[in-house]
Design a protein around this motif. Structure first.
Motif, PDB file in Angstrom:
ATOM      1  N   ALA A   1       0.897  -1.041  -0.060  1.00 30.03           N
ATOM      2  CA  ALA A   1      -0.042  -0.004   0.103  1.00 30.03           C
ATOM      3  C   ALA A   1       0.915   1.206  -0.012  1.00 30.03           C
ATOM      4  CB  ALA A   1      -1.068  -0.058   1.168  1.00 30.03           C
ATOM      5  N   MET A   2       2.048   1.230   0.592  1.00 31.93           N
ATOM      6  CA  MET A   2       2.922   2.366   0.591  1.00 31.93           C
ATOM      7  C   MET A   2       3.477   2.664  -0.718  1.00 31.93           C
ATOM      8  SD  MET A   2       6.407   2.569   3.108  1.00 31.93           S
ATOM      9  CE  MET A   2       6.817   1.233   2.645  1.00 31.93           C
ATOM     10  N   ARG A   3       3.662   1.558  -1.553  1.00 33.46           N
ATOM     11  CA  ARG A   3       4.505   1.692  -2.950  1.00 33.46           C
ATOM     12  C   ARG A   3       3.486   1.893  -4.034  1.00 33.46           C
ATOM     13  NH1 ARG A   3       9.224   2.763  -3.776  1.00 33.46           N
ATOM     14  NH2 ARG A   3      10.029   1.115  -4.968  1.00 33.46           N
ATOM     15  N   SER A   4       2.278   1.265  -3.836  1.00 30.22           N
ATOM     16  CA  SER A   4       1.385   1.527  -5.130  1.00 30.22           C
ATOM     17  C   SER A   4      -0.106   1.981  -4.634  1.00 30.22           C
ATOM     18  CB  SER A   4       1.310   0.108  -5.605  1.00 30.22           C
ATOM     19  OG  SER A   4       0.227  -0.053  -6.535  1.00 30.22           O
ATOM     20  N   PRO A   5      -0.578   2.973  -5.316  1.00 35.67           N
ATOM     21  CA  PRO A   5      -2.021   3.478  -4.852  1.00 35.67           C
ATOM     22  C   PRO A   5      -2.825   2.316  -5.341  1.00 35.67           C
ATOM     23  CG  PRO A   5      -1.073   4.764  -6.736  1.00 35.67           C
ATOM     24  CD  PRO A   5       0.028   3.710  -6.203  1.00 35.67           C
ATOM     25  N   VAL A   6      -2.593   1.507  -6.233  1.00 33.12           N
ATOM     26  CA  VAL A   6      -3.780   0.440  -6.604  1.00 33.12           C
ATOM     27  C   VAL A   6      -3.722  -0.515  -5.569  1.00 33.12           C
ATOM     28  CG1 VAL A   6      -4.126  -0.919  -8.535  1.00 33.12           C
ATOM     29  CG2 VAL A   6      -3.232   1.095  -9.116  1.00 33.12           C
ATOM     30  N   PHE A   7      -2.395  -0.756  -5.119  1.00 27.77           N
ATOM     31  CA  PHE A   7      -2.635  -1.795  -4.044  1.00 27.77           C
ATOM     32  C   PHE A   7      -3.156  -1.392  -2.892  1.00 27.77           C
ATOM     33  CE2 PHE A   7       1.065  -4.424  -6.003  1.00 27.77           C
ATOM     34  CZ  PHE A   7       0.386  -5.538  -6.049  1.00 27.77           C
ATOM     35  N   ARG A   8      -3.031  -0.336  -2.478  1.00 32.14           N
ATOM     36  CA  ARG A   8      -3.473   0.328  -1.188  1.00 32.14           C
ATOM     37  C   ARG A   8      -5.097   0.336  -1.355  1.00 32.14           C
ATOM     38  NH1 ARG A   8      -0.850   4.645  -1.508  1.00 32.14           N
ATOM     39  NH2 ARG A   8      -2.062   6.350  -2.370  1.00 32.14           N
TER      40      ARG A   8
ATOM     41  N   LEU B   1       7.076  -3.098 -17.530  1.00 24.72           N
ATOM     42  CA  LEU B   1       6.655  -1.734 -17.688  1.00 24.72           C
ATOM     43  C   LEU B   1       4.870  -1.857 -17.572  1.00 24.72           C
ATOM     44  CD1 LEU B   1       7.785   0.880 -20.322  1.00 24.72           C
ATOM     45  CD2 LEU B   1       5.100   0.290 -20.084  1.00 24.72           C
ATOM     46  N   VAL B   2       4.476  -2.783 -18.298  1.00 22.50           N
ATOM     47  CA  VAL B   2       3.024  -3.007 -18.202  1.00 22.50           C
ATOM     48  C   VAL B   2       2.592  -3.146 -16.826  1.00 22.50           C
ATOM     49  CG1 VAL B   2       1.181  -4.766 -18.851  1.00 22.50           C
ATOM     50  CG2 VAL B   2       2.844  -4.151 -20.584  1.00 22.50           C
ATOM     51  N   ALA B   3       3.241  -3.955 -15.926  1.00 22.37           N
ATOM     52  CA  ALA B   3       2.910  -4.129 -14.618  1.00 22.37           C
ATOM     53  C   ALA B   3       3.009  -2.705 -14.015  1.00 22.37           C
ATOM     54  CB  ALA B   3       3.729  -5.316 -14.149  1.00 22.37           C
ATOM     55  N   ALA B   4       3.945  -2.120 -14.110  1.00 26.63           N
ATOM     56  CA  ALA B   4       4.264  -0.767 -13.452  1.00 26.63           C
ATOM     57  C   ALA B   4       2.937   0.154 -13.799  1.00 26.63           C
ATOM     58  CB  ALA B   4       5.593  -0.243 -13.846  1.00 26.63           C
ATOM     59  N   ASP B   5       2.675   0.096 -14.877  1.00 25.13           N
ATOM     60  CA  ASP B   5       1.469   1.080 -15.344  1.00 25.13           C
ATOM     61  C   ASP B   5       0.182   0.531 -14.702  1.00 25.13           C
ATOM     62  OD1 ASP B   5       0.290   3.035 -16.715  1.00 25.13           O
ATOM     63  OD2 ASP B   5      -0.322   1.744 -18.349  1.00 25.13           O
ATOM     64  N   ARG B   6       0.018  -0.801 -14.566  1.00 26.03           N
ATOM     65  CA  ARG B   6      -1.137  -1.393 -14.026  1.00 26.03           C
ATOM     66  C   ARG B   6      -1.173  -1.124 -12.523  1.00 26.03           C
ATOM     67  NH1 ARG B   6      -2.291  -7.974 -14.340  1.00 26.03           N
ATOM     68  NH2 ARG B   6      -4.164  -8.054 -12.738  1.00 26.03           N
ATOM     69  N   TYR B   7       0.038  -0.973 -11.795  1.00 19.02           N
ATOM     70  CA  TYR B   7      -0.309  -0.673 -10.233  1.00 19.02           C
ATOM     71  C   TYR B   7       0.388   1.016  -9.920  1.00 19.02           C
ATOM     72  CZ  TYR B   7      -1.389  -5.501  -9.300  1.00 19.02           C
ATOM     73  OH  TYR B   7      -2.054  -6.678  -9.428  1.00 19.02           O
ATOM     74  N   ALA B   8       0.346   1.568 -11.046  1.00 23.00           N
ATOM     75  CA  ALA B   8       0.704   3.057 -10.956  1.00 23.00           C
ATOM     76  C   ALA B   8       2.008   3.365 -10.108  1.00 23.00           C
ATOM     77  CB  ALA B   8      -0.629   3.652 -10.177  1.00 23.00           C
ATOM     78  N   MET B   9       2.992   2.554 -10.329  1.00 21.29           N
ATOM     79  CA  MET B   9       4.433   2.792 -10.065  1.00 21.29           C
ATOM     80  C   MET B   9       5.105   3.603 -11.100  1.00 21.29           C
ATOM     81  SD  MET B   9       4.910  -1.224  -8.029  1.00 21.29           S
ATOM     82  CE  MET B   9       6.597  -0.330  -7.628  1.00 21.29           C
ATOM     83  N   GLU B  10       5.140   4.834 -10.920  1.00 20.70           N
ATOM     84  CA  GLU B  10       5.793   5.668 -11.825  1.00 20.70           C
ATOM     85  C   GLU B  10       7.064   5.585 -11.803  1.00 20.70           C
ATOM     86  OE1 GLU B  10       3.953   7.393 -13.984  1.00 20.70           O
ATOM     87  OE2 GLU B  10       2.224   6.591 -13.108  1.00 20.70           O
ATOM     88  N   ARG B  11       8.002   5.501 -10.825  1.00 25.94           N
ATOM     89  CA  ARG B  11       9.404   5.304 -10.866  1.00 25.94           C
ATOM     90  C   ARG B  11       9.578   4.212 -11.561  1.00 25.94           C
ATOM     91  NH1 ARG B  11      14.319   6.006  -9.285  1.00 25.94           N
ATOM     92  NH2 ARG B  11      15.507   4.440  -8.203  1.00 25.94           N
ATOM     93  N   LEU B  12       9.217   2.978 -11.281  1.00 28.65           N
ATOM     94  CA  LEU B  12       9.584   1.686 -12.166  1.00 28.65           C
ATOM     95  C   LEU B  12       9.196   1.809 -13.364  1.00 28.65           C
ATOM     96  CD1 LEU B  12      10.308  -1.105 -12.107  1.00 28.65           C
ATOM     97  CD2 LEU B  12       8.016  -1.795 -11.361  1.00 28.65           C
ATOM     98  N   LYS B  13       8.031   2.735 -13.612  1.00 26.73           N
ATOM     99  CA  LYS B  13       7.810   2.807 -15.082  1.00 26.73           C
ATOM    100  C   LYS B  13       8.706   3.630 -15.745  1.00 26.73           C
ATOM    101  CE  LYS B  13       3.486   4.315 -17.822  1.00 26.73           C
ATOM    102  NZ  LYS B  13       2.219   5.058 -17.546  1.00 26.73           N
ATOM    103  N   LEU B  14       9.287   4.620 -15.165  1.00 28.16           N
ATOM    104  CA  LEU B  14      10.422   5.355 -15.852  1.00 28.16           C
ATOM    105  C   LEU B  14      11.581   4.687 -16.181  1.00 28.16           C
ATOM    106  CD1 LEU B  14      10.093   8.867 -13.988  1.00 28.16           C
ATOM    107  CD2 LEU B  14       9.690   8.172 -16.409  1.00 28.16           C
TER     108      LEU B  14
END
Length: 348
Positions: A198-205, A261-274
């Motif tokens: 939850a701390m790292r991903s708003p989607v998981f939160r 990258l697809v997973a990062a986008d799915r869970y709104a993890m912008e740093r991993l996406k970059l």
């Protein structure tokens, strides 16, 4: 960092002892400027110095002598100093002066960086038949004196070590202690901590703590349309904020990075996406650019999309890209963008 300097009438003085073991074995090196043995570097008055010892003399004018020099090593500088080159009695440990250089200017840019100015430091017969040489050991002592020292000191400070928070959080995943949620991905089960996700991903939160949360304590969440290896790498990044080579199976596993990258986008993890965009950008070539361009457009990766278009127009690779399998999955609108950018580039 704050510093303070003080100019005083005192002198900076340093003594360096240069032990030459196996004196006789160094004979026969030759009579030229490169045939010497150098001491370690030592510092006096904020300047670096060394001692040069020529066992066969500096040149043919002093074949019966040894040559010894003090050398200023600090670059692009001048310093006023004096020196006293001495030999140590191996029986008593007392040193005797052989040559003194009175205070003068040493300049790193010319021959004045050496002292003394003579090459016949001491006749070998005077050394080899004296207490200066015992057990095939010769000891040179050099005293360097630099007057009127300006000393720079740093104010006290306490160094702060680099953050180790990621290491501690990463160990939570490795040690598998306190897991309170599990996921089923492609037939494999993964444990994790709700609060970390939850701390790292708003989607998981939202999924784990929101009003529409998918799981109660003890219930396993099924994740569809994702490979176990991708989820494992995603978890590693969530806990450590880094990618691991053992998860990527090589530094340039392009397909894994695309899926991540697809997973990062799915869970709104912008740093991993970059991070994924950066790796894919470095791996652009004729064979990968069309597929990467389509992926960037689909997941709103504007920086990666622009990099792909620039690669096409700057490398003049349009014909080669069109011939690739990846081009067939690239939407026509992206091709129009590429052609328009190429046209503007050529006009410029």
């Amino acid at each position: 960092m704050a510093t303070v300097s003080t100019c005083t009438p005192e002198v900076a003085q340093g003594t360096h002892v240069f032990d030459i073991l196996g004196y006789s074995k160094h004979r026969g090196m030759g009579n030229d400027a490169d045939s010497y043995i150098g001491s370690g570097i030592f510092t006096v008055g904020g300047y670096d110095w060394t001692i040069r010892f020529y066992p066969d003399g500096y040149d043919k004018t002093c074949l019966s002598c040894i040559s010894v020099y003090l050398e200023l090593l600090s670059k692009s500088t001048k310093v006023r100093a004096s020196c006293d080159l001495r030999l140590v009695d191996q029986c008593t440990g007392v040193s005797s002066s052989v040559h003194k250089t009175e205070p003068r200017m040493f300049s790193s840019g010319d021959s004045t960086k050496f002292a003394p100015e003579t090459s016949d430091f001491k006749r070998r017969s005077e050394i080899e038949n004296s207490a200066y040489l015992r057990g095939d050991r010769l000891t040179i002592e050099c005293i360097v004196i630099k007057p009127h020292v300006t000393e720079t000191k740093s104010f006290p400070k306490i160094d702060i070590p680099p953050s180790d928070m990621a290491d501690h959080v990463g160990r939570l995943l490795e040690e598998k202690d306190g897991f309170d949620v599990s996921f089923s991905v492609g037939g494999e089960t993964f444990g994790a901590h709700r609060f970390v996700l939850a701390m790292r991903s708003p989607v998981f939160r939202a999924e784990l703590y929101g009003p529409m949360r998918e799981a109660r304590t003890g219930q396993c969440i099924t994740i569809k349309d994702m490979q176990p290896a991708v989820f494992r790498t995603l978890l590693h990044f969530i806990y450590t904020d880094s990618l691991s080579g053992k998860h990527l199976e090589g530094d340039k596993d392009t397909e894994m990075i695309r899926l991540l990258l697809v997973a990062a986008d799915r869970y709104a993890m912008e740093r991993l996406k970059l991070v994924c965009q950066s790796i894919l950008c470095e791996d652009l070539n004729v064979d990968t650019v069309a597929t990467t361009l389509a992926l960037a457009d689909q997941h709103s990766c504007d920086k990666l999309k622009n990099s792909c278009l620039k690669f096409i127009e700057m490398s003049d690779a349009m014909d080669a890209v069109v011939a690739t399998q990846g081009f067939k999955v690239t939407c026509p609108s992206l091709l129009v963008d590429a052609l328009e950018m190429r046209r503007k580039f050529r006009k410029a």
